[in-house]
Scaffold this active site. Sequence first.
Site, short mmCIF file in Angstrom:
data_model
loop_
_atom_site.label_atom_id
_atom_site.label_comp_id
_atom_site.label_asym_id
_atom_site.label_seq_id
_atom_site.Cartn_x
_atom_site.Cartn_y
_atom_site.Cartn_z
N GLN A 262 -3.02 -9.13 -1.28
CA GLN A 262 -1.58 -9.26 -1.12
C GLN A 262 -1.21 -10.71 -0.85
OE1 GLN A 262 0.01 -6.55 -1.72
NE2 GLN A 262 1.92 -7.69 -1.69
N HIS A 265 -0.57 -13.48 -3.60
CA HIS A 265 0.61 -13.48 -4.49
C HIS A 265 1.42 -14.77 -4.34
CE1 HIS A 265 0.77 -9.82 -6.78
NE2 HIS A 265 0.38 -9.13 -5.74
N GLU A 330 6.17 -1.97 1.77
CA GLU A 330 6.15 -1.74 0.32
C GLU A 330 4.86 -1.00 -0.06
OE1 GLU A 330 5.59 -5.33 -1.86
OE2 GLU A 330 6.18 -4.46 -3.78
N HIS A 331 3.72 -1.54 0.36
CA HIS A 331 2.42 -0.90 0.12
C HIS A 331 1.82 -0.50 1.46
CE1 HIS A 331 2.76 -4.01 -3.17
NE2 HIS A 331 2.49 -2.95 -3.91
N ASP A 364 -1.62 -1.45 -8.35
CA ASP A 364 -0.97 -2.59 -9.02
C ASP A 364 -1.13 -2.50 -10.53
OD1 ASP A 364 -0.15 -3.77 -6.70
OD2 ASP A 364 -1.80 -5.20 -6.58
N HIS A 423 48.88 16.29 -8.16
CA HIS A 423 47.62 17.04 -8.14
C HIS A 423 47.92 18.54 -7.99
CE1 HIS A 423 45.68 13.15 -7.46
NE2 HIS A 423 44.50 13.72 -7.46
#
Lengths: 437, 437
Positions: A262, A265, A330-331, A364, A423
Site C-alpha cells: 500500500q 503507491h 478502503e482495504h 488489486d 395538484h
Amino acid sequence: MLEITRLSTTQPDFPEALRRLVDWEAADAHRVQEVAAGILADVRKRGDAAVLEYGARFDRLHVDSVRELEIDHAALKSAFDSLPADQREALQVAADRVRAYAERQKVESFSFEEADGTRLGQKVEPLDRVGIYVPGGKAAYPSSVLMNAVPAAVAGVSEIIMMVPAPDGQLAPMVLAAAYLGGVTRAFRIGGAQAVAALAYGTETVPAVDKIVGPGNAYVAEAKRQVFGVVGIDMIAGPSEILVVCDGHTDPEWIAMDLFSQAEHDEDAQAILVCPDPMYLDQVQQAMERLLPGMERSDIIRTSLARRGALICTRDLTEAVDVVNTVAPEHLELSVAEPEKMADSVRHAGAIFLGRHTAEVLGDYVAGPDHVLPTSRTARFASPLGVYDFQKRTSLIQCSPAGAAALGRHASVLARTEGLTAHARSAEYRVEASGRG
Amino acid sequence: MLEITRLSTTQPDFPEALRRLVDWEAADAHRVQEVAAGILADVRKRGDAAVLEYGARFDRLHVDSVRELEIDHAALKSAFDSLPADQREALQVAADRVRAYAERQKVESFSFEEADGTRLGQKVEPLDRVGIYVPGGKAAYPSSVLMNAVPAAVAGVSEIIMMVPAPDGQLAPMVLAAAYLGGVTRAFRIGGAQAVAALAYGTETVPAVDKIVGPGNAYVAEAKRQVFGVVGIDMIAGPSEILVVCDGHTDPEWIAMDLFSQAEHDEDAQAILVCPDPMYLDQVQQAMERLLPGMERSDIIRTSLARRGALICTRDLTEAVDVVNTVAPEHLELSVAEPEKMADSVRHAGAIFLGRHTAEVLGDYVAGPDHVLPTSRTARFASPLGVYDFQKRTSLIQCSPAGAAALGRHASVLARTEGLTAHARSAEYRVEASGRG
C-alpha cells in the site's frame, strides 16, 4: 531506521490520535479548487483548443489537433496481441474474473400488478455513454483500465471513452491492451482536469458523456466534484489506504510486505497494522526494516510510512474491530484465525480480505471484485465501483381507472393540506371520471 | 392571455431552441457558492452558535440553544394522532404504499465459492445515520418527509435525522405527523445551508451523519455539493419538471391541470406538453386560459409557464419520444393509447406515468414510487431516491491457499508490469507458501 507512528488504545488521547492519523485534507485545497475551476471554464468555452494547450503545458504533448490525441482502436488490439504470453494470460484472467463477478451485481427491472389492475415497476437501463479516467503519470495502471471499463461494459453501456494522461506521449502497451480487453470504445491521451472538462462538456472532438468514473490526482478529483450535476460521478478519491488486523500468528514478513504494497503507491498512501500483541508489532517493524532496502520504491514507502503509517496495539481483537469501524478503511485485511466471524462485525470497509493467504494485492489485480473503492472514511456511505454505477432506474406507474380514482381521493386530501390546488384538481378529474364511468 | 412558448420540430432551429428551453443554470450561481461556503465554514468552526445565528437571521427563530430547535419525539406522534381522519388515512395509505414499493428495491448480499475453495461476495448493509432535508418555506411538504424517510427506514438505517426549516417557528402538523409515520428518529427546526453543515460536520447538539438526502433550495443544493465526500449525498436538485406526451385524445382540461400541477410549485418549475396535433395544443392552451383564474396559485403558474413552459408540436409520436430522450424529464406523463409500448422506447426519465388516468400527482403522494427524482436532465445518469441510496456494499474476498497461489502468479506478473514490486512480493509470498505446502 524506519519511522512509523506507534499508538495504543490504552493511551488516554487514543480517539483523538486515531482521528488525526486518518484525517486527510489536501494541503492546498483552495488552490486546487481554483485551478480546477479555471481549467473547466476554459475547456467549456474554448473546447479542443484549450485541451491542446493544457496537454502541451502539463504533459509536454505538442500536437495540432485533439484528433491526434485519440488512440486508434486498432492500436488497442495490436497492443494486446503483442504482449508477452504471461502478461496476456494474466490480463485475460483478470478481465474474465472481473467480468464474472460484475455479472452478479447487475440490477434487474421489476414490476407487479395490484388487485385493481394498477401496475408499478422499476425499469433498469444502462447509461448511454460514460467516461473513464485512468491515472497515468508516475505509473500506468492497466489494472485500473479493467476495473473501470469492465463493469460499464457488463452494464451494457454502448460507448466507453477512456481518458489517460500520457506524459511526453508515452503510454504503456499494457494500458492499451487492457482497454482492448475491457471494452473501451474510444481512447484519448488526455489527462488532468482538462480530461474531466472535455468529458463533461464535450468539445469539437470529444463527445460529452453522461457519467465520469475513475480515480485521479487532486485536480481530477476536484474537477469531478465541480462537474457533478452536469454529469454523474462515482466518488471523490483520496489517497489509497490499507488497514491490516492481525492476531499475531501470520509470518511478520507477509504483513510487512502487505503494508509496503500500500505504502509504495505514493507518499500520501496509508498503511495501518492493528494487533493486540505488542511483541508482534515489534516483529513486523523489524521485518519492515529488514525488507525495505530491497524494495525498488523504498523512498516512497519510507516517506508514506513515516507520514501516515501506524502500528496500533489494542487490548484484544474486539477492540481492533472498533478501530476498523472508526477508520472505515478502503482495504481491510483480516489476517486472523477466524476471519469470517470478524468480518460479520465490520460495519465499514471498501473491501475485506479474509485470512492470511488473501493478500490485498490479489484484489488489486485478479480476484474479481473491483479495486476502485471508497477512500478517506467514505466507506461509511459509499460502495465499490460496480455494475450498478453504470445502470439507472426509472419508476413506472400505470393506474387503472379504478386505481386512479382510489389513489386520487387520498392524493387530493394530501395536496390540499400542502396548499397545492392544481395538484388536487388534477387528481380529482380522475376521481370524477370514475364516478361517471 | 396566457403566455407560453410554442415550438415545432419542423422549425430549423428546433434542436437549439429545445436546448435553450431545458437548460437551467441558477442566475447567481457564483454568489450562491460563496454564501454556502461561508455558512459551511462557519458552522464547522462554531457549531451550535452559528446554527442559532443563521436560524435567527433567515427564519426569525430566536432561541437560546439548538436543543430548543429539536422537536420532541412525542410531539411527532401527537401531531399524527390529532389529524382529521381523512388526512390521517391519506398519510397512512401513502406511507404504506411507499414502504411496500421500497421493500422491492432492497439490494441483497451475495457470495459464491469457486472450485479451489476461494470465496467471493458482497455484503450489503444499511448506513448508520442519515440526515433528511425537507423543504419548508413557502409550503411545507409532508409528502417529502415520507419520500425521504421511508426508504431509509426500509433499508434499516437506525438513526434518521430530519432537518426542516420553520420560518417564524411555524411547522405544519402534517409534517410532524409524516415524520412520525416515516420513522424519523430525531427532528430539528433547522433549514438552509446551515442544516446541511450541521449534518455534515456535527455540532454540540446535532450529530454528524453519513449521508444527506432530500431536495432544498439553491443554497441547500450547493451546500450538499460542497460537503460531498465528507458525507454522501443523493443528488443536486434543480427545479421540478414535467413533460407530457399526448396523442390528442385526452380531455384537454386534464392535461391543462396536469401542467398546472407542475407549474404551481414555483416560478422556475417547468411544464412541457408534446403532441403531434397542433389543434389539440390550441385546445389545451384554451383550457389553461379558462382554468387559470380559478387556481389559488395562479400567479406562480402564470409566471412559470411564461418563463419555462412550452407546447411542442412534433411530426408524430415517434418524434415525441426523441424529444423526451433529449429532455430526460423528471416526470414523464404518457397520455396516449398505448403507453407501455412508448415507455419501452424511453431511455431517460425519472418516473413514467402511463395512460390517461395516471396523473403525475398520484406519484407525488400515494402511488408508491419515490417522488424525489432526478431533475435537469440528470435522469441520463441518476435514479429516483430509493432504498439503495441508504445501503452500501463491501466486497468480500477469501482465498484458499490454492486459490491465493493461482491468483498470486498472475497478480505478480501484472504488478511487475506496473512497476509495483512490493505488490508483486506480497503475492509471491502466498505462491511460495503453496509450493512449500
